[in-house]
Design an enzyme around this catalytic site. Structure first.
Site, PDB file in Angstrom:
ATOM      1  N   ALA A   1       0.850  -1.190   0.000  1.00 55.61           N
ATOM      2  CA  ALA A   1       0.000   0.000   0.000  1.00 55.61           C
ATOM      3  C   ALA A   1       0.887   1.242   0.000  1.00 55.61           C
ATOM      4  O   ALA A   1       1.959   1.251   0.591  1.00 55.61           O
ATOM      5  CB  ALA A   1      -0.904   0.006   1.225  1.00 55.61           C
ATOM      6  N   GLY A   2       0.416   2.292  -0.665  1.00 56.93           N
ATOM      7  CA  GLY A   2       1.160   3.542  -0.711  1.00 56.93           C
ATOM      8  C   GLY A   2       1.664   3.875  -2.101  1.00 56.93           C
ATOM      9  O   GLY A   2       1.828   5.050  -2.432  1.00 56.93           O
TER      10      GLY A   2
ATOM     11  N   ASN B   1       8.497   8.871   5.253  1.00 54.32           N
ATOM     12  CA  ASN B   1       7.269   9.527   4.792  1.00 54.32           C
ATOM     13  C   ASN B   1       6.425   9.952   5.975  1.00 54.32           C
ATOM     14  O   ASN B   1       6.372   9.277   6.998  1.00 54.32           O
ATOM     15  CB  ASN B   1       6.485   8.611   3.836  1.00 54.32           C
ATOM     16  CG  ASN B   1       5.417   7.799   4.546  1.00 54.32           C
ATOM     17  OD1 ASN B   1       4.339   8.295   4.859  1.00 54.32           O
ATOM     18  ND2 ASN B   1       5.736   6.534   4.830  1.00 54.32           N
TER      19      ASN B   1
ATOM     20  N   GLY C   1       0.406  11.058   5.770  1.00 55.64           N
ATOM     21  CA  GLY C   1      -0.810  11.345   6.530  1.00 55.64           C
ATOM     22  C   GLY C   1      -2.092  10.939   5.828  1.00 55.64           C
ATOM     23  O   GLY C   1      -3.098  11.658   5.873  1.00 55.64           O
ATOM     24  N   PHE C   2      -2.058   9.750   5.198  1.00 56.64           N
ATOM     25  CA  PHE C   2      -3.258   9.217   4.512  1.00 56.64           C
ATOM     26  C   PHE C   2      -3.838  10.224   3.514  1.00 56.64           C
ATOM     27  O   PHE C   2      -5.046  10.467   3.474  1.00 56.64           O
ATOM     28  CB  PHE C   2      -4.346   8.827   5.514  1.00 56.64           C
ATOM     29  CG  PHE C   2      -4.050   7.589   6.330  1.00 56.64           C
ATOM     30  CD1 PHE C   2      -2.981   6.772   6.036  1.00 56.64           C
ATOM     31  CD2 PHE C   2      -4.869   7.250   7.399  1.00 56.64           C
ATOM     32  CE1 PHE C   2      -2.715   5.628   6.795  1.00 56.64           C
ATOM     33  CE2 PHE C   2      -4.619   6.104   8.158  1.00 56.64           C
ATOM     34  CZ  PHE C   2      -3.536   5.299   7.865  1.00 56.64           C
TER      35      PHE C   2
ATOM     36  N   ASN D   1      -6.381  -1.180   1.073  1.00 56.00           N
ATOM     37  CA  ASN D   1      -5.924  -0.812   2.405  1.00 56.00           C
ATOM     38  C   ASN D   1      -6.738   0.392   2.883  1.00 56.00           C
ATOM     39  O   ASN D   1      -6.794   1.416   2.198  1.00 56.00           O
ATOM     40  CB  ASN D   1      -4.429  -0.476   2.334  1.00 56.00           C
ATOM     41  CG  ASN D   1      -3.813  -0.209   3.685  1.00 56.00           C
ATOM     42  OD1 ASN D   1      -4.143   0.766   4.343  1.00 56.00           O
ATOM     43  ND2 ASN D   1      -2.884  -1.063   4.080  1.00 56.00           N
TER      44      ASN D   1
ATOM     45  N   ASN E   1      -5.489  -0.747   8.181  1.00 56.18           N
ATOM     46  CA  ASN E   1      -4.276  -0.046   8.598  1.00 56.18           C
ATOM     47  C   ASN E   1      -4.489   0.606   9.960  1.00 56.18           C
ATOM     48  O   ASN E   1      -5.170   1.624  10.071  1.00 56.18           O
ATOM     49  CB  ASN E   1      -3.904   1.013   7.552  1.00 56.18           C
ATOM     50  CG  ASN E   1      -2.528   1.610   7.788  1.00 56.18           C
ATOM     51  OD1 ASN E   1      -1.977   1.530   8.874  1.00 56.18           O
ATOM     52  ND2 ASN E   1      -1.981   2.237   6.760  1.00 56.18           N
TER      53      ASN E   1
ATOM     54  N   SER F   1      -0.008   3.011  10.927  1.00 61.92           N
ATOM     55  CA  SER F   1       0.756   4.133  10.389  1.00 61.92           C
ATOM     56  C   SER F   1       1.149   5.067  11.529  1.00 61.92           C
ATOM     57  O   SER F   1       0.318   5.403  12.372  1.00 61.92           O
ATOM     58  CB  SER F   1      -0.072   4.906   9.361  1.00 61.92           C
ATOM     59  OG  SER F   1       0.586   6.109   9.022  1.00 61.92           O
TER      60      SER F   1
ATOM     61  N   ASN G   1       1.831   8.121  11.134  1.00 64.10           N
ATOM     62  CA  ASN G   1       1.607   9.488  10.664  1.00 64.10           C
ATOM     63  C   ASN G   1       0.196  10.018  10.914  1.00 64.10           C
ATOM     64  O   ASN G   1      -0.131  11.118  10.478  1.00 64.10           O
ATOM     65  CB  ASN G   1       1.927   9.574   9.169  1.00 64.10           C
ATOM     66  CG  ASN G   1       3.369   9.211   8.880  1.00 64.10           C
ATOM     67  OD1 ASN G   1       4.269   9.638   9.588  1.00 64.10           O
ATOM     68  ND2 ASN G   1       3.589   8.390   7.860  1.00 64.10           N
ATOM     69  N   THR G   2      -0.646   9.232  11.571  1.00 68.06           N
ATOM     70  CA  THR G   2      -1.974   9.696  12.000  1.00 68.06           C
ATOM     71  C   THR G   2      -1.998   9.636  13.516  1.00 68.06           C
ATOM     72  O   THR G   2      -1.745   8.572  14.103  1.00 68.06           O
ATOM     73  CB  THR G   2      -3.086   8.823  11.400  1.00 68.06           C
ATOM     74  OG1 THR G   2      -3.064   8.945   9.972  1.00 68.06           O
ATOM     75  CG2 THR G   2      -4.449   9.234  11.921  1.00 68.06           C
TER      76      THR G   2
ATOM     77  N   LYS H   1      -2.875  -4.751   9.281  1.00 71.98           N
ATOM     78  CA  LYS H   1      -1.484  -4.333   9.077  1.00 71.98           C
ATOM     79  C   LYS H   1      -0.933  -3.756  10.370  1.00 71.98           C
ATOM     80  O   LYS H   1      -1.497  -2.796  10.915  1.00 71.98           O
ATOM     81  CB  LYS H   1      -1.390  -3.305   7.947  1.00 71.98           C
ATOM     82  CG  LYS H   1       0.059  -2.970   7.571  1.00 71.98           C
ATOM     83  CD  LYS H   1       0.142  -2.250   6.249  1.00 71.98           C
ATOM     84  CE  LYS H   1       1.593  -2.049   5.808  1.00 71.98           C
ATOM     85  NZ  LYS H   1       1.692  -1.452   4.465  1.00 71.98           N
TER      86      LYS H   1
ATOM     87  N   ASN I   1       4.258  -2.266   8.860  1.00 74.35           N
ATOM     88  CA  ASN I   1       4.222  -0.874   8.418  1.00 74.35           C
ATOM     89  C   ASN I   1       5.601  -0.242   8.632  1.00 74.35           C
ATOM     90  O   ASN I   1       6.569  -0.942   8.919  1.00 74.35           O
ATOM     91  CB  ASN I   1       3.149  -0.107   9.201  1.00 74.35           C
ATOM     92  CG  ASN I   1       2.463   0.957   8.383  1.00 74.35           C
ATOM     93  OD1 ASN I   1       3.108   1.740   7.696  1.00 74.35           O
ATOM     94  ND2 ASN I   1       1.139   1.015   8.451  1.00 74.35           N
TER      95      ASN I   1
ATOM     96  N   GLY J   1      12.104   0.779   3.689  1.00 73.95           N
ATOM     97  CA  GLY J   1      13.307   0.440   2.956  1.00 73.95           C
ATOM     98  C   GLY J   1      14.284  -0.373   3.794  1.00 73.95           C
ATOM     99  O   GLY J   1      13.923  -0.986   4.799  1.00 73.95           O
TER     100      GLY J   1
END
Length: 337
Positions: free
Chosen positions: A63-64, A112, A115-116, A140, A173, A176, A178-179, A218, A247, A269
């Site tokens: 996803a992404g 990254n 933020g969805f 996702n 998800n 993440s 980032n939320t 996830k 994630n 990565g």
């Protein structure tokens, strides 16, 4: 070699702009000759069974890569055994301010804090309907930023209800970084409530449409052994169909001192590779083969792909590895695992 020459030019561009530019180029009909040279044509099916579905091979997109399902057709031509789009939320949202995507080139890493950012579940459905892809398509889903954690379960139920008839499987998800507070959904009472409600919704829609769509969760790579043991117990208890591990991570130990290493956001990565593999090993132990694992995080070679499989993953996904090594990586992995 051809891709690495192109990569030099792409890496001169802002990462988010570069990502969109490449996908748009691949969508052009004029790119057919380039696709024939670079893309892998999978002539034989490996017929991998997972979550009750038949996959043509073990490698899929994470996803992404394609949040809004705008590039399903061109991604399907690259040889993947399955595609996962998203993360998508009930309502459109911009995500965090730009810049929000950063390369750690020396370590083959990416940070990254997107933020969805997406155009919403209804837009995704329109794009799925327009695509001609007949393979396995995962979707996702996440919660909107303005939805409180207390009310977040409803966001997932809305997305499940809307996407159920268009997805081969659905990925939840809850990991993440980032939320704000999203990762709290992996713990305690709220995890129980989430799993209970999504399984009830799945049963309701199964009865309504005479179609069973598997649901996977996830999870984060930053969970402790105790937390992984707990979440594994709950996944078995509520009979989830799969778990995606993992994630992005907030662990900066492997990128300390590099340019952009202090930027906020999740790391993917190569810096994530060992951490995600260790999570897969623990999940494999705790789940006792009762729930299949989809491995993702730092796959950049045949060896790292095989390591994920040997650690307990039935399927694997790539994203950052594709950025750093190009479409030839797809061919190498599929032919050797």
């Amino acid at each position: 070699m051809f891709y690495y020459l192109i990569r030099k030019l792409l890496f001169l561009i802002d990462p988010e702009k570069s990502h969109i530019f490449v996908l748009k180029c691949l969508n052009f009909k004029q790119a057919q000759i380039l696709k024939k040279i670079c893309f892998y044509k999978n002539k034989s099916s490996q017929n991998i069974k997972c979550m009750g579905l038949n996959f043509s091979n073990k490698l899929g997109t994470a996803a992404g890569i394609d949040k809004n399902g705008e590039y399903i057709n061109c991604l399907s031509e690259m040889g993947f055994g399955f595609i996962e789009v998203g993360t998508v939320t009930p309502l459109p949202q911009y995500g965090h301010p730009k810049p929000r995507l950063f390369r750690i080139t020396q370590m083959e890493g990416i940070i990254n804090r997107m933020g969805f950012n997406n155009l919403g579940i209804d837009n995704l459905i329109k794009n799925i309907k327009k695509s001609h892809f007949k393979g396995i398509l995962g979707v996702n889903i996440g919660k909107n930023r303005d939805t409180s954690i207390k009310n977040s379960i409803n966001d997932y139920l809305v997305c499940i209800e809307k996407i159920y008839n268009y997805a081969s499987y659905i990925s939840i998800n809850i990991s993440s970084p980032n939320t704000i507070d999203l990762r709290t959904l992996q713990h305690g009472t709220i995890l129980n409530e989430l799993l209970y409600n999504i399984k009830n919704k799945q049963a309701e829609l199964h009865k309504k449409y005479f179609k069973y769509v598997p649901i996977a969760i996830k999870i984060s790579p930053d969970l402790s052994k105790k937390e992984l043991k707990y979440i594994s117990k709950k996944l078995i208890e509520y009979k989830l169909d799969g778990v995606i591990a993992t994630n992005t991570t907030l662990d900066r130990s492997l990128i300390s001192g590099y340019k952009h290493s202090l930027e906020e956001g999740g790391i993917s990565g190569l810096p994530l590779q060992k951490k995600s593999t260790n999570v897969i090993l623990l999940l494999s132990k705790y789940l006792q083969k009762k729930i299949p694992i989809i491995g993702v995080g730092g796959i950049n070679s045949i060896d790292s792909a095989q390591e994920k499989i040997q650690s307990g993953a039935t399927l694997i996904q790539i994203y950052s590895g594709l950025v750093y090594h190009g479409p030839y990586l797809i061919r190498k992995i599929i032919e050797n695992i």
